[in-house]
Design a protein around this motif. Structure first.
Motif, PDB file in Angstrom:
ATOM      1  N   GLY A  63      10.422  17.952 -38.400  1.00 39.85           N
ATOM      2  CA  GLY A  63       9.892  17.513 -37.112  1.00 39.85           C
ATOM      3  C   GLY A  63       8.382  17.516 -37.079  1.00 39.85           C
ATOM      4  N   THR A  64       7.783  18.578 -37.621  1.00 34.87           N
ATOM      5  CA  THR A  64       6.325  18.654 -37.692  1.00 34.87           C
ATOM      6  C   THR A  64       5.772  17.535 -38.557  1.00 34.87           C
ATOM      7  N   GLY A  65       6.472  17.224 -39.656  1.00 36.76           N
ATOM      8  CA  GLY A  65       6.030  16.157 -40.541  1.00 36.76           C
ATOM      9  C   GLY A  65       6.050  14.803 -39.870  1.00 36.76           C
ATOM     10  N   PHE A 122      -0.574  14.206 -28.700  1.00 31.91           N
ATOM     11  CA  PHE A 122       0.327  13.282 -28.004  1.00 31.91           C
ATOM     12  C   PHE A 122       1.526  12.877 -28.847  1.00 31.91           C
ATOM     13  N   MET A 123       1.480  13.081 -30.159  1.00 27.88           N
ATOM     14  CA  MET A 123       2.642  12.777 -30.993  1.00 27.88           C
ATOM     15  C   MET A 123       3.746  13.812 -30.824  1.00 27.88           C
ATOM     16  N   GLY A 124       3.469  14.887 -30.083  1.00 29.68           N
ATOM     17  CA  GLY A 124       4.496  15.894 -29.850  1.00 29.68           C
ATOM     18  C   GLY A 124       5.726  15.340 -29.148  1.00 29.68           C
ATOM     19  N   MET A 125       5.600  14.241 -28.426  1.00 31.87           N
ATOM     20  CA  MET A 125       6.729  13.739 -27.648  1.00 31.87           C
ATOM     21  C   MET A 125       7.720  12.945 -28.491  1.00 31.87           C
ATOM     22  N   LEU A 154      10.717  25.904 -29.999  1.00 30.62           N
ATOM     23  CA  LEU A 154       9.614  26.863 -29.941  1.00 30.62           C
ATOM     24  C   LEU A 154       8.905  26.964 -31.287  1.00 30.62           C
ATOM     25  N   LYS A 155       9.689  27.051 -32.362  1.00 29.92           N
ATOM     26  CA  LYS A 155       9.086  27.137 -33.699  1.00 29.92           C
ATOM     27  C   LYS A 155       8.279  25.884 -34.016  1.00 29.92           C
ATOM     28  N   THR A 156       8.825  24.720 -33.639  1.00 29.03           N
ATOM     29  CA  THR A 156       8.122  23.466 -33.913  1.00 29.03           C
ATOM     30  C   THR A 156       6.805  23.395 -33.158  1.00 29.03           C
ATOM     31  N   VAL A 178       3.275  19.142 -45.681  1.00 25.95           N
ATOM     32  CA  VAL A 178       4.180  18.799 -44.577  1.00 25.95           C
ATOM     33  C   VAL A 178       4.400  17.286 -44.522  1.00 25.95           C
ATOM     34  N   LEU A 179       3.336  16.517 -44.708  1.00 29.24           N
ATOM     35  CA  LEU A 179       3.445  15.055 -44.631  1.00 29.24           C
ATOM     36  C   LEU A 179       4.294  14.493 -45.772  1.00 29.24           C
ATOM     37  N   THR A 180       3.946  14.830 -47.012  1.00 31.32           N
ATOM     38  CA  THR A 180       4.663  14.267 -48.162  1.00 31.32           C
ATOM     39  C   THR A 180       6.092  14.790 -48.229  1.00 31.32           C
TER      40      THR A 180
END
Length: 526
Positions: free
Chosen positions: A245-247, A284-287, A298-300, A502-504
């Motif tokens: 999700g973070t990625g 804003f990408m959190g949504m 919560l962890k995310t 995280v991205l890759t």
């Protein structure tokens, strides 16, 4: 404006032993003085190479220089040239260039008058050039007089293109070499993917679908054999959800920021614009993410930003301790905190709630109640080896462009080749996806069904090579001797490497997730 000055004395100062020692350290470490005029940074013209029509500049001027006899000279006289473009339709002019030539000169004077300082070394009719006078040595108890000249010169450069000379000074041929190098890696991987898909995988699916009797079905081997375990939830599945999700959030931030940069909104002329756009895009990408609820949400919301914010706060505290003007002020830190808790966290909860309301993704095959035993794997299919091997090619696709990025960050250069950067970014996406699919296929063929974390770590391991390259760059390109400066370098590179992981990793996971679903949906399972 447009008033030339010659031999203008600024001040006289007496160097204490401590000040002389500090100046010598700054000269040894090749420190530069940065000035800004009408938002243009000062540059020192370089000697143009033969056959080159493009002028070349160094950003900022050196504090001084060291001679072979261990004597230190300070650049205490600055010859400025300010370029301006005159508007023919109005009685005004705009600044389009800010150049300086530094010199070291030991000024001579009689009785010193602070209110009306004058020197005998130069006057309105003389022009100071480097080496034309006795240099000013850095020594304890020495008096140093600082002075400057300034001339205004009309230029054909229009105000709208005044940044071009700063931004287009890098050698584009090397960037093209970087892209060609990356494309060769992508073509190699694409060939392997095509061979697997068109020959091996297609043949596998055809054979599996032709197995009619029970005896043949019992003899089947390879990736079809683990269909009952391929979609079994992995260990620490909640943590994997957080990282994926973070990625996705980080991927969205990267794409949006790069699009703004490609459209020209994030030019270095807009100082701080790139960092501001990245922070706001992240918030804003959190949504857009979130497929599970409550604890994972919560962890995310707190895990990745919390780690980054914690490291950044410690590094900023070190800069505060050094009394550096480069420290982020408390007000800005508080504003970042408000953006995080006031916008990002609520949007993560909104996105997670919306995702929770969506129907769950159905697996193409059923999962067995009892997991099957994984056979002993060959050495080259062991998790540690395959994960580390998988990160080499994604890193190899970007490492040349990475050199320019590190140079712009740590060696005071401008980076504005966002077109090249976007191409390399796309190549990175393709490379991460392809290498993960190839290694995932080999893993499933060896009847190992634990692909979830392996897919994430295979592409994500390229971050290890990025950090290793940062260590190599530190010892080979930089001359950092102070402990705090070294901690800052490795701290910031650790943040960059973690974000790259995280991205890759997310790109590799989604590529493998799509691939596994496709192949198991293509075979008949009784």
């Amino acid at each position: 404006m447009r008033r030339d000055e010659s031999c203008k004395v600024v001040c006289r100062t007496k160097l204490s032993p401590e000040a002389a020692k500090n100046f010598k350290e700054k000269i040894d470490d090749e420190y530069r003085v940065n000035m800004i005029l009408d938002n243009l940074p000062v540059v020192v013209p370089r000697q143009t190479q033969e056959g080159s029509q493009t002028p070349s500049f160094e950003h900022g001027y050196r504090v001084g220089y060291k001679l072979k006899d261990d004597k230190y000279n300070i650049n205490n006289h600055l010859s400025f040239k300010v370029l301006y473009h005159e508007d023919l339709n109005a009685a005004e002019a705009r600044i389009v260039g800010f150049h300086v030539i530094p010199s070291s000169i030991k000024h001579e004077y009689g009785a010193w008058d602070d209110k009306n300082p004058t020197v005998q070394t130069c006057n309105a009719n003389t022009k100071i050039t480097p080496g034309s006078h006795t240099p000013q040595e850095v020594a304890p108890e020495a008096y140093v007089v600082f002075s400057y000249d300034v001339i205004f010169e009309a230029s054909e450069i229009i105000w709208a293109s005044r940044w071009d000379v700063y931004l287009l000074s890098s050698d584009s041929q090397i960037h093209w070499f970087s892209i060609i190098n990356s494309l060769m890696i992508v073509l190699f991987l694409s060939g392997m993917i095509a061979m697997i898909m068109m020959r091996t995988l297609y043949k596998d699916i055809a054979n599996y679908n032709q197995l009619d009797n029970q005896e043949e079905a019992q003899e089947e081997t390879g990736w079809k054999l683990v269909h009952g375990d391929a979609f079994r939830p992995p260990v620490h599945s909640g943590l994997l959800c957080v990282y994926v999700g973070t990625g996705v959030q980080f991927f969205g931030m990267t794409v949006v920021t790069m699009m703004f940069a490609l459209l020209g909104f994030l030019s270095p002329a807009n100082r701080g614009g790139l960092m501001t756009a990245m922070v706001l895009s992240w918030v804003f990408m959190g949504m857009f993410k979130g497929t599970e609820w409550k604890k994972i949400t919560l962890k995310t919301a707190f895990m990745f930003p919390g780690i980054i914010f914690g490291v950044f706060f410690v590094l900023n505290a070190l800069i505060w301790g050094e009394k550096s003007s480069g420290a982020v002020p408390f007000g800005t830190m508080f504003a970042l905190f408000l953006l995080w808790f006031g916008i990002s966290v609520p949007l993560v909860f909104v996105g997670s709630f919306l995702g929770f309301k969506q129907p769950a993704i159905e697996d193409p095959v059923k999962t067995n109640k009892i997991p099957r035993q994984i056979p002993e794997q060959a050495w080259y299919l062991q998790p540690a080896f395959s994960i580390l091997a998988g990160g080499i090619l994604p890193f190899g696709a970007v490492f040349i462009e990475l050199f320019f990025i590190l140079t712009s960050i740590w060696l005071n250069q401008f980076y504005y080749i966002f077109g090249f950067l976007f191409i390399v970014f796309v190549i990175l996406l393709v490379t991460c996806a392809e290498i993960t699919i190839v290694l995932c296929y080999f893993q499933l063929c060896s009847e190992d069904c634990h692909w979830w974390w392996r897919a994430y770590l295979t592409a994500g391991s390229s971050a290890l090579y990025l950090f290793a390259y940062a260590i190599f760059y530190f010892f080979n390109k930089l001359e950092i001797t102070k402990l705090v400066s070294g901690i800052l370098y490795f701290g910031y590179m650790l943040i960059i490497s973690y974000a790259f992981f995280v991205l890759t990793g997310t790109i590799g996971f989604y590529a493998c997730f799509w691939f596994v679903r496709k192949i198991y949906a293509s075979v008949k399972i009784d």
